[in-house]
Design a protein around this motif. Structure first.
Motif, short mmCIF file in Angstrom:
data_model
loop_
_atom_site.label_atom_id
_atom_site.label_comp_id
_atom_site.label_asym_id
_atom_site.label_seq_id
_atom_site.Cartn_x
_atom_site.Cartn_y
_atom_site.Cartn_z
N SER A 71 -39.92 53.93 -1.41
CA SER A 71 -40.21 53.19 -0.17
C SER A 71 -39.25 53.61 0.93
CB SER A 71 -40.10 51.69 -0.41
OG SER A 71 -38.78 51.33 -0.81
N GLU A 72 -39.72 53.43 2.17
CA GLU A 72 -38.93 53.66 3.39
C GLU A 72 -38.41 55.10 3.48
OE1 GLU A 72 -35.95 50.70 3.88
OE2 GLU A 72 -37.34 49.02 3.56
N ASP A 90 -44.00 53.51 3.60
CA ASP A 90 -43.67 52.20 4.15
C ASP A 90 -42.76 51.45 3.18
OD1 ASP A 90 -45.31 51.50 2.09
OD2 ASP A 90 -46.88 50.62 3.33
N THR A 91 -42.61 50.16 3.38
CA THR A 91 -41.68 49.36 2.57
C THR A 91 -42.18 49.14 1.15
OG1 THR A 91 -42.72 47.35 3.44
CG2 THR A 91 -40.77 48.18 4.59
N GLN A 92 -43.43 49.45 0.86
CA GLN A 92 -43.98 49.30 -0.48
C GLN A 92 -44.16 50.63 -1.20
OE1 GLN A 92 -47.61 47.10 0.00
NE2 GLN A 92 -46.54 45.14 0.32
N TYR A 277 -41.60 46.21 11.42
CA TYR A 277 -40.41 46.99 11.05
C TYR A 277 -40.02 47.99 12.12
CZ TYR A 277 -41.96 45.23 6.52
OH TYR A 277 -42.36 44.42 5.49
#
Length: 316
Positions: A71-72, A90-92, A277
């Motif tokens: 993630s990220e 992304d964050t997932q 974000y």
């Protein structure tokens, strides 16, 4: 010797292609660089969206394919970037490129379906209003005036809110796309109906329509075979321009949280998620879906502008 009636041979495929190549509309397209650029751009976007399962490195809808330790991740040209996440994650752990391709497919399908539904309703009601007139015309046009008196986005939000409140929880996500198509189409049919009504009122007073009525041709046949073909030119332009508006409307509704659910993200949903974000330094989550949305709408509007000029007899 018996009299024979000569049979006209059908034109060959080469003759048909040659006639198409020499068509005024095709000539206008070939001499319009911005229209060619927009068509190629839209074709690339549509092709990559349609074949997203074969092009995308990841299925963003498959939760089992998401890896939180990936993630990220920033885009590939960044020092911390990793292959195959070209546009980052992304964050997932969802690949942004895959999400954009799959999201573009949803946005294009919803935009096309909503335009098709609004066009069908608008053509039918507009033909009826212009051909029959009287109380039928008054009822249809007053319905259109009521819809035009309210903001477009407010009508769409009201329809989606009522539908979500009425449906059981298990059907909300399943019927999210059809509800969104219906919500966009309801306030959109008025423009088509008004355009067709104006053309139908003019055509209904012409001699060929009056002659068809005298020989008792059915009304629906007169409207479909005689009046409708003479109303298609402005409708084609309106439908092309409204296609971009429909995609923007879907993105707006999804951005507001009343459109496509997060587990099946469209471009609007991706922008809404990424906007949370933006100030955390994860700019790529919102920037790339926004760029894709702008490219689609820009190409559609450029094609619509060219089509409006090409079909305008005053500019020929």
């Amino acid at each position: 010797m018996e009299n024979t009636v000569p049979i006209t041979a059908r034109p060959s495929l080469r003759a048909r292609i040659s006639a198409l190549y020499e068509n005024d509309l095709w000539h206008s397209f070939r001499s319009h660089p911005s229209a060619i650029f927009a068509t190629v751009l839209l074709a690339i976007v549509a092709f990559t969206a349609l074949f997203a399962p074969m092009i995308a490195p990841q299925n963003p809808y498959d939760l089992a394919a998401l890896e939180l330790w990936n993630s990220e991740i920033p885009p590939i040209w960044n020092e911390a970037g990793q292959w195959p996440y070209i546009l980052g994650t992304d964050t997932q752990g969802r690949d942004i490129l895959s999400a954009v391709l799959y999201g573009s497919r949803i946005s294009l399908i919803i935009g096309f379906a909503s335009v098709l539904l609004a066009l069908s309703v608008g053509l039918t009601l507009g033909l009826m209003a212009g051909y029959f007139g009287g109380w039928i015309d008054n009822v249809i046009m007053r319905m259109g005036d009521v819809l035009l008196s309210m903001p477009f986005i407010l009508i769409a939000i009201l329809i989606t809110a009522v539908a979500n409140a009425s449906l059981p929880p298990g059907l909300k996500d399943v019927l999210a796309a059809p509800i969104l198509v219906f919500a966009i189409a309801v306030p959109s049919w008025v423009q088509y109906a008004r355009t067709v009504r104006a053309s139908a009122m003019v055509e209904a007073k012409k001699e060929y329509v009056q002659a068809a009525k005298l020989i008792r041709v059915k009304s629906w046949r007169i409207m479909l075979q005689h009046i409708l073909p003479n109303c298609l030119t402005p409708i084609m332009v309106a439908a092309t321009l409204n296609f971009g508006v429909a995609i923007l409307s879907e993105a707006t509704l999804s951005f507001l949280g009343v459109g496509i659910p997060p587990d099946q993200p469209s471009l609007g949903t991706l922008i809404r998620i990424g906007n949370q974000y933006l100030f955390s330094g994860l700019w790529w989550i919102v920037v790339f879906p926004s760029i894709q949305l702008c490219l689609i709408v820009l190409s559609v509007n450029m094609i619509g502008d060219w089509l409006r000029d090409a079909l305008n007899p005053k500019l020929r």
